[in-house]
Structures are given as C-alpha cells and as structure tokens.
Design an enzyme around this catalytic site. Structure first.
Site, PDB file in Angstrom:
ATOM      1  N   LYS A   1      -3.112  -6.469  -1.464  1.00 26.19           N
ATOM      2  CA  LYS A   1      -2.925  -6.485  -2.918  1.00 26.19           C
ATOM      3  C   LYS A   1      -1.896  -5.424  -3.300  1.00 26.19           C
ATOM      4  O   LYS A   1      -1.874  -4.333  -2.725  1.00 26.19           O
ATOM      5  CB  LYS A   1      -4.259  -6.204  -3.611  1.00 26.19           C
ATOM      6  CG  LYS A   1      -4.232  -6.374  -5.123  1.00 26.19           C
ATOM      7  CD  LYS A   1      -5.628  -6.126  -5.719  1.00 26.19           C
ATOM      8  CE  LYS A   1      -5.652  -6.384  -7.214  1.00 26.19           C
ATOM      9  NZ  LYS A   1      -7.011  -6.150  -7.781  1.00 26.19           N
TER      10      LYS A   1
ATOM     11  N   SER B   1     -12.912  -8.025  -9.413  1.00 28.08           N
ATOM     12  CA  SER B   1     -11.560  -8.454  -9.075  1.00 28.08           C
ATOM     13  C   SER B   1     -11.344  -9.009  -7.672  1.00 28.08           C
ATOM     14  O   SER B   1     -10.315  -9.622  -7.419  1.00 28.08           O
ATOM     15  CB  SER B   1     -10.567  -7.312  -9.318  1.00 28.08           C
ATOM     16  OG  SER B   1     -10.278  -7.222 -10.684  1.00 28.08           O
TER      17      SER B   1
ATOM     18  N   SER C   1      -8.590  -9.823 -10.666  1.00 29.03           N
ATOM     19  CA  SER C   1      -7.163  -9.597 -10.599  1.00 29.03           C
ATOM     20  C   SER C   1      -6.549  -9.765  -9.205  1.00 29.03           C
ATOM     21  O   SER C   1      -5.323  -9.854  -9.092  1.00 29.03           O
ATOM     22  CB  SER C   1      -6.849  -8.182 -11.097  1.00 29.03           C
ATOM     23  OG  SER C   1      -7.456  -7.218 -10.261  1.00 29.03           O
TER      24      SER C   1
END
Ligand SMILES: [Mg+2]
Ligand SMILES: [Zn+2]
Lengths: 472, 475, 93
Positions: free
Chosen positions: B69, B168, B144
């Site tokens: 990420k 997330s 996210s």
C-alpha cells in the site's frame, strides 16, 4: 539594607534550557554535537519530521530533567504523558512540538538567591520537557526578509522549560537567578552554557497598576537584565502619563536594547494540545531515590564545605563555586598548597584575568598555579611578579618556572636590596633633602629608583620602609 | 492469463521457472490491467528477482513478489499516499515491515492505490484515479487499501500489505473476495507507515488464502524499538493454521448483523456461522451495545489525529510546494492544492474538534466512548473465543454512487471501527456471493489472540469453496 | 454549528486556504457531519475515563546512544528549494 519595591515590579521567567550534555536528541539517535557542523547533517527521519517516522524517548533526558527538578527542590510527577502542541512555523518540522502539558515532569520547587535585601526565595512553578525546533536564518531582517533558510540540526534537541512564579523584583535579581540556575545546571552536568542557544529566556513583567507583558527572545543573562530595565522604563513612562500597559508579547531587539510589540495574526494561538499517540505514559517517580544518590554536591553545599574545610572567606568561596570548573581547579591546588593563599589568588586574581580574556579555567594548569602559590608563599616572587606570571601564562602559554626564569622575576636577596638602597641614596642627595623638607613624593621617587635598579624584583613596601628608616 | 497464487504456489512456480519470470509475468499483468490498482511499479523488481535466481535461498519469501500500500515508506520507491501532496516524494528510509520483507527475500513489485492518506472506504479519492473492482469494474474495490485487494483479486500480485485504521484492509478484502487481517494494536511496527490515526491503525497482511496471512505475519510481526507502541511478544502464527474448530465458542454480535444489512449478505453470513457449527463450533448471540456510537467516536478521533499528523505537509521539506509571498501563505496554498476534498474536510473537522471550547465536547467525549467500546469487547470475550459477523453490511457499491455524500461512505465502516477503537485483532475472509459479488465474513478475536481467528478462518476456508471462485479472466 | 467565520478561523488554524466564496459550502458540509457526531450526547459518560492507549505500556525508553544521521544530500533530496545545504522558504511575514 531594605529594598522597597515602590513600582510593584513582578517578574516571572520562562527559561528554555537545552540538555546539551546528552549524547543524542530527545526522540531520536542523532548526535547533539552539531554546533560546528554543516547544516542539516545531524538529522534523521524523526527530527526531520519525515512521514512515517516515530519518536522514542531518551531515557537519560528524562533522568536529567528529574535531576534538575530535584536540584531545584521540585516534586516529581506520578505519571505524565507527552502532548502535541500544534502550530505552524517553518522551524517546526512536524507542525507540532512534542511537549508536556498538564503534568510537567517536575513542579513546585524553590531556589534561594541573593536578593536586593538579603536572601530571596524564587518559587519554581514547573519544569517540563519538550523538543527544540530547528534554526531559522532570515535573509535580511525578520519582517522584510526575502527568504528564510532552515537548518534542522537543532531540531529535536531535548529542552527543559523552567517556569518561575513572578517572585523576582528587579532586573538584577533576574540576572542573579539566571546565574544561579546556570550554575546548578552545570553542576548537574546536564548543560553546557558555552554552546550557542543553550539557554533562552522569556520574561513576564508587570508593574503595579498595569497589565503584564511577555518579552521573548532573550538569549543571554546580560540581555535579560537589559530587556527588563528597558521594559520597566517603558511601562513606568506609560503609567506616569496615565496610559495603559496592554497585555502583549514583545520582542527583545538585542542590538538596539529595546523591546518592540510583535502583535500579528500568527500570534493568535490555539495550540490544540492532545496526548502524543506515538508515545506511551511515563511513570518514573520510583527512580527518585536512585537519582538523589547520583546527585552531585550542589553550589550552596559546596560553598559551605569549602568555607569549613579550607577556612576561606565567604566571599572567596562564593567566587569559587560560581563556576564548577574553577571550584574543582581550586580544590586541586588547595590540596597541595596553603588553601587560603590559593583561594586569594584564584578567586581574586586568576578568575578576573580569565574573565577579562574570555577564557575558561581550561586555559590554566593546576601545576602552574601550585608552583606560583608556592613561590609566593616562599617569598621568591613579589605579588606584582605573580600577576605578571599569570598574565603571561594566559597570553602566551608556557609554564610557570620558565616564565619566572626567562623574565628574571625571582625576588632579589635582601643584601642586594640594601646595596641598591645605598647606591640610590648616595646618588640622590637632593631628593633626600626634599623629603626631609616635607616633600612626600620624593620618597616615592627614591623607591622607584631602587625598583629600577633591582628590575622590579624587590618588594616596594619593604624598600619604602628601609629608605624611610635610613633617612629619618 | 493472470492467476491467483498462494505463497506456496508462487514458490513452486519460481522453482520450475525463475523468480525473474514470475516477477515479470506479474509486471506484465499489471501493465495490461485496466483496474488501476497500482500507483508505482518498483523499477528494481526484476533486478531483485534475478538476485534470487542467482543465489539459492531458503528464505521464507525468497523471490516472492509482494505489493505494498502506498502509505508504507519504501526507500527509493515513491510513496505518495495517492496524494498530489506526495506525488514526487521518495522516502530515504524503509518502513520496519519493508526491512522485514527484504530480509525474508520478498520482491517489492509496486505500490498500490488507496484513498488519499487512507481516508476513505472506496479507493476513489486518489490523485491518480479510482481503482476498479475486478469482480465488476463498475463497482468500487472498498478501501482504503482498495489497490491491494484489487491487485490480489485480479491476479496482479500474490500477497500484499495494507493498513487498517477503521476497516481499511477488511473492507476491500470483503468487497474483492480476498483475505485480510488487522492484527492487535502494537503487533506490527508502524515505523514508516505514514500516519493517519496513530492509536487506531495497524499494517495488515492481505492474501488469497488464510495460510498466507499467517506466513506474512510470521515475517512482519514482532517488536521494533523504533515504535514506542510496539509490543514484545513472540507468536508463531503459522502454528495456528489448524483445520479444526471443535469446541470453539463463537459470539455473534446482534448489532453487527441486524440494522441496515443487505438481507442476502445477512443470509450468507448466517450460513457461514451454521457451517462453523457443523464443523464443531458452538455459537451464541452476544451484544456490543456501544457499536452505534463507535462510528462517530472513531471519526472524531481519526480526524483529530489526522489534523495533527498531516500538519507536516507544508511544502517546506518535501512534497508539493505552491509558492506564496510569505511562508504561511505558501503553506496554506500548498495544502489547499495538495490535499483533496475529503482530506481537507477531515483536517478541518479534526482541527475544530481539538480547538479551544470544543475539545471536551468532541475529542474527550470520543475517548470516553472508546472506553465503553473496549468494555463491550472485554465483556464479550469473557464468554466466547471469537466474534463473527459480516465485514460489510452490503456488497461493493457503484463507483461514484456515494462520493458526493461523505457520511454515506463513513457509514459503510460501521462493523469495522469498533475493532480499531478496542485494539483487538480481526480478519475478513470470503464466505459467499451476493449478486455475483463477494461477501466477507469478519472474525474478531480477543487482544493478542490472532491464533483463534486464524484457526477458525482456516477451518472455514478448508471446508468451503468460496475462496476458489475467481473474477472473470483470472485463473 | 460551524459558521462561515468559523470556517475561516479553522482553515487558517489548519493552514488550508479556502476561497471565501466556498466558506458557506464548507460550513454546510461540516455541519452535516457534526450533526451526526452530536448523537454522542445521548451517552452519559460522566463516570467514564477516556482511553488514550488500548494497552497499558509505560516507560518505553531508549538509551542515549548515537545512531547514524542522514548525509546532507539525503536530508535535502526531496526538496527543490534549497541553498548552501539549507532548506529555503519565503520569509515569515
Ligand atoms: Mg516551550
Ligand atoms: Zn534525528
């Protein structure tokens, strides 16, 4: 002697002390020895505020802060948690300063100083730990600057912010308090005052009938005294004219010696303190015993001990302990020669000569002063010569014996003096007559002639006695 | 054709072909992909892979590609948080987890797309555009960590790291039909994770099967003295990979499985719980009464932290700079242009919640609610080993459907945020399909009891087929 | 209730420039979210202690040992505006 504070002056100080004797910064492993390094070479993700970096508390910084607290007779907090103080400024790499808020590491202390009319106790409200911001260099003056350069080497240095109650009643007392504080910090070996930016002072001051102003950006003890003198005068004038003193922050302009108002939009602060989520609480009160045992002898205690151990005067002891290195130097000398004579020479002469030259005691060797005092004690050199030796040592180096020999300062034998007196009296009949006719200065002239003949190595007081006796 | 591979599959393939070929086939898939799962590719990935072809290695992840990420700092590889603010930022240091991955032999293949600064649940608020859900590209992948989950589902990387502040990793895992875990707070060092809300978030492993989650945990979890909230504990996660849940006690929180849930999702989750019962577990309903209040409390805390965490982005030292006639103006302009709308909204609200006069009403109040949420879990775990419920109350929504209404996106996190407030571990695994879209089962454990979660999840997975289904075009 | 003036004050505190024509829009958006936060008022938390940390770690400290720092090049590598090893920014006022 009594001090009547007719203007009702109340001064409180906030002193930022850099714990610069630590090896590393407050929250990262960067070295604190940046003072002679190029900019931005003592930085890492943490003190540069790079995204993702996390702080870790320096244990020794905490213990140093606690030691300072103990030396200032403070209480140690049961539990504390660092907070974030949020505000925007280019020297602040994270947009917040990690500081302590509602629970400072130490609080409620007191320090006694020599006040205007005897001992004065200044209460310490609190001392809290925080991190130093970086350093800004304004290209031009701060208000008209075209640009600002930033060096983050200082960023993250451990600071202790010490806050006093408004117990100080004059600029002189403020300066004495700061001197005393610096002295204590140096004894604790947490602080080196010689390094740039080591101690910065903000002062709150109010007079009877007026509001309080805060003076920022004072960087020296002398500066504090000057800033306060100026501000008292300014406030007094306002009050005399029937105007009001408004609560505000003022900036001390060191070069001009004046304080100026610095009201601006940036000044409206809302720091939005909240607990630093990247750090966990501190519960360190149980280390107090251990730290108390590690506490060194502090200035007041040392002064008392020097007086009783070496039978020296209160004045000499005070002068010696006001600088730890000099006190230690003195004790080394005193262990080998007469302590009273050593005290006189170190406190009265050597210290003054060092100050005059802006030197520290490191410029001097114990053995030189031991030899010097020994020679004085054995009457081998005159006081005047001894002063000359000290000056030469500080100005050109070398060692004591060498200087004495090279300059021919060994005091002449008594018979040589007698001979010189005989010669001078034989050569100066007129002067003798003048003296006998009541012209006192003639005696000085004759003594001077003898000193000239002995190239200064005779004791002038003795010469004077001899001559006076001879021609009486 | 892209395919789902476990770590085991990947290593097998490396043995047969080479790390270079495996890596380059992933890079090729990413290159051709239209789901926009990546923000950056690691230019050195092939070079790193060649190293493992030349040097025989028995490291746990030798030659295995992993996607990361884009809020986890990678030295020399841009780390942008999908924000204009950091478009050109290249960290000069590695996050702790990246060091651990390199030590284990992994190949960082690239950085995955995310909601800007991890603030969102749809991976739509990204400066480089939305990531699309591989099961239905008209839908969001969740967020996210949407880029990571989509990359796994599309066969663009076998394993990934996300971060979970309020769901997330679990939200996108649920929406994309993959597995993800948010470990107990303090288990994985946050050093190098770009902070959004420090006391809530953890880096979380993401994969296509439960066993891989345990393997990644064994590599990246553990004490780090650079993170003061890191916990000293030695746990072997792979040891918990046991296909047996006989006698395990499962609590089903009423609050997670009732209000506002899509009935199809509700049925699939109940089926999963009954499946666990068939496999020998015992279940009962429990209550987490503060759940309703967890969401506002979570947002207040997250926004407050964020308002401070993101203060460092002022154009001075790194990242975007928009010039202004003085420093404060420069900072204000930089932040106005560098941050997207959602980030600005959260910073403003967080600033407000911490400001004089409102601090107690919002910030302190939220911390007190946090205590109540934590107490709920403590009470529940007196009786049961794990809690089970839906990860998300619905399947993935359509791209653009909720973007104009921030609150409606906040609401999708309702089942996830209590876990972050309490600091407990939680996992999402595929448990079925509604309208051809994956549904995630959330398994929540007690503090430091990732083992019970892994054991339940592994047993469920080994005795069901949900995780074997792939999006069209993926093997 | 956040007013337009509040929006201006907060945006200055947060150093995010907001066009004054947008203040109203921001105020509305922020208020709708704050309204939602208001529901916390329903909960009586007068006897509840706030939870700052979910674990009970205390005294996490490091020894005073030096770790390597960045070189000047590394420190400045993400910054375009620099001069003689310093970061360079516009004046403060
Ligand atoms: Mg301060
Ligand atoms: Zn540092």
């Amino acid at each position: 002697m009594s001090y009547s504070n007719t203007d009702g002056i109340m001064i409180g100080l906030e002193i930022h002390v850099q714990l610069n004797r630590l090896k590393t910064k407050m929250f990262c492993g960067c070295s604190t020895q940046y003072h002679s390094s190029p900019p931005n070479t003592h930085v890492c993700p943490v003190c540069l505020g790079l995204p993702g970096a996390l702080p870790v508390i320096n244990q020794k910084a905490v213990e140093s802060a606690m030691k300072v607290g103990l030396a200032l007779n403070c209480e140690i907090v049961e539990q504390t948690q660092f907070h974030r103080k949020n505000y925007y400024y280019p020297d602040l790499p994270k947009g917040y300063q990690v500081s302590q808020f509602d629970y400072p590491i130490v609080s409620n202390g007191k320090v006694a100083i020599e006040g205007e009319d005897g001992e004065l106790v200044i209460r310490i409200r609190r001392a809290h730990m925080e991190e130093d911001p970086g350093k800004l260099i304004h290209m031009g003056s701060i208000d008209k600057s075209k640009g600002t350069l930033i060096d983050y080497n200082r960023s993250g240095m451990a600071l202790l912010e010490i806050v006093t109650e408004p117990d100080i009643r004059s600029p002189k007392e403020a300066r004495r308090f700061l001197d005393k504080l610096r002295n204590i910090l140096e004894y604790l070996d947490v602080f080196d005052s010689d390094l740039e930016g080591a101690m910065r002072v903000d002062a709150n001051i109010s007079l009877q009938g007026g509001d309080r102003t805060e003076i920022k950006n004072i960087s020296s003890h002398k500066g504090a005294e000057r800033a306060l003198l100026y501000e008292i005068m300014r406030q007094k004038n306002l009050l005399r004219r029937g105007e009001i003193v408004t609560m505000e922050t003022r900036h001390f302009d060191e070069a001009r010696g004046v304080t100026t108002s610095m009201r601006s939009k940036e000044e409206e602060h809302d720091y939005r303190y909240f607990p630093e989520p990247d750090l966990v609480p501190l519960r360190v009160k149980d280390r107090t015993e251990k730290l108390l045992q590690e506490l060194p002898e502090l200035p007041d205690a040392k002064k008392e001990r020097l007086i009783s151990q070496y039978s020296i005067s209160d004045m000499h002891a005070k002068a010696l302990v006001s600088n730890l290195k000099i006190a230690n130097f003195y004790e080394e000398v005193a262990s080998e020669v007469n302590p009273k004579v050593a005290a006189t020479w170190i406190a009265d002469v050597l210290k003054g000569e060092l100050n005059y030259r802006d030197l520290t005691i490191d410029a001097c060797k114990v053995e030189d002063i031991v030899q010097l005092v020994t020679m004085i004690m054995e009457n081998k050199i005159t006081d005047r010569s001894a002063v000359e030796v000290i000056r030469t040592l500080l100005d050109s180096g070398g060692n004591c014996m060498e200087i004495v020999e090279k300059k021919g300062l060994v005091k002449v034998e008594d018979n040589v003096v007698e001979q010189a007196v005989d010669d001078v009296l034989g050569e100066n009949k007129n002067a003798i007559n003048d003296y006998l006719n009541g012209k006192e200065q003639s005696l000085n002239f004759l003594v001077g002639q003898v000193m000239k003949k002995t190239r200064g190595r005779a004791d002038p007081m003795i010469v004077r006695d001899i001559i006076a006796n001879r021609i009486k | 054709m892209p395919e789902w591979m476990s770590i085991r599959d990947t290593k097998h393939k490396i043995d047969n072909l080479s790390a270079e070929e495996v890596t380059s086939s992933y890079l090729d898939t990413i290159e051709k992909s239209s789901i926009n799962a990546f923000t950056n590719i690691n230019k050195k990935a092939i070079e790193d892979a060649k190293y493992y072809d030349k040097n025989q290695s028995d490291l746990p992840l030798a030659g295995v590609p992993i996607s990361i990420k884009d809020n986890i700092s990678t030295k020399g590889i841009p780390t942008t948080c999908s924000s204009r603010m950091l478009e050109n930022y290249i960290p000069p240091f590695n996050a702790h987890v990246i060091e651990k991955l390199y030590e284990a032999g992994a190949i960082i293949i690239g950085k995955t797309n995310m909601d800007e600064f991890a603030m969102g649940g749809s991976t739509e608020t990204c400066c480089g555009g939305t990531t699309f859900n591989p099961w239905d590209t008209s839908r969001v992948p969740g967020g996210s960590s949407g880029g990571s989950a989509a990359a796994l589902a599309a066969g663009e990387s076998p394993i990934s790291l996300g971060s979970d502040t309020g769901g997330s990793v679990r939200s996108p895992a649920s929406y994309c039909g993959v597995v993800a875990m948010k470990p107990t707070y303090g288990t994985i060092s946050r050093y190098g994770l770009i902070s959004y809300s420090n006391s809530l978030e953890q880096i979380g492993p993401m994969a296509t099967c439960v066993e891989d989650i345990a393997h990644i945990m064994d590599v990246i979890a553990g004490y780090d003295n650079r993170d003061s909230t890191s916990i000293k504990r030695d746990i072997n996660y792979s040891d918990a990979i046991i296909n047996d849940s006989e006698g395990m006690k499962i609590g089903v929180p009423t609050e997670l499985i009732s209000d506002g849930i899509n009935p199809k999702v509700e049925k699939i989750v109940w089926d999963a719980i009954h499946k666990m019962e068939d496999l020998g577990a015992i279940w009962k309903e429990v209550s987490l009464p503060t759940t309703k209040y967890a969401l506002p409390a979570y947002y207040i805390l997250a926004m407050s932290d964020a308002s401070s965490n993101l203060a460092r982005f002022d154009g001075t030292r790194y990242g975007l700079r928009v010039e202004g006639n003085n420093w404060h103006v420069m900072a204000s302009k930089t932040r106005a242009q560098g941050f997207g709308d959602e980030v600005k909204r959260r910073i403003l609200l967080g600033t407000y919640a911490l400001s004089a006069g409102y601090h107690d009403k919002y910030y302190v109040k939220a911390l007190k609610v946090r205590t109540l949420v934590k107490n709920d879990f403590d009470r529940a775990f007196n009786d049961v080993d794990v809690l089970m419920g839906p990860t998300m109350a619905d399947i993935a929504f359509k791209v653009g459907e909720k973007i104009e209404d921030p609150l409606s996106i906040y609401m999708t996190d309702i089942n996830n945020v209590p876990v972050n407030l309490a600091g407990v571990p939680s996992m999402s695994i595929p448990c079925g399909f509604a309208d051809k879209m994956p549904v995630g089962l959330q398994i929540i454990g007690n503090t430091f009891d990732e083992s019970s979660i892994l054991r339940c999840a592994y047993t469920f997975e080994q005795n069901t087929n949900h995780h074997r289904k792939r999006p069209d075009g993926v093997n | 209730m956040i007013t337009e003036e509040d929006v201006e004050r907060i945006s200055w505190l947060a150093r995010i420039e907001i066009d004054s024509s947008k203040s109203k829009e921001y105020a509305e958006q922020l208020n709708s979210i704050l309204d939602y936060f208001q529901q916390l008022e329903e909960l009586d938390t007068s006897d509840i202690e706030p939870t700052y940390h979910v674990d009970d770690l205390v005294n996490v400290l490091r020894s005073d040992d030096i770790k390597p720092s960045f070189t000047q090049e590394e420190a400045l590598e993400n910054c375009e505006n620099k001069k003689d090893g310093y970061f360079k920014v516009p004046g403060i006022m």
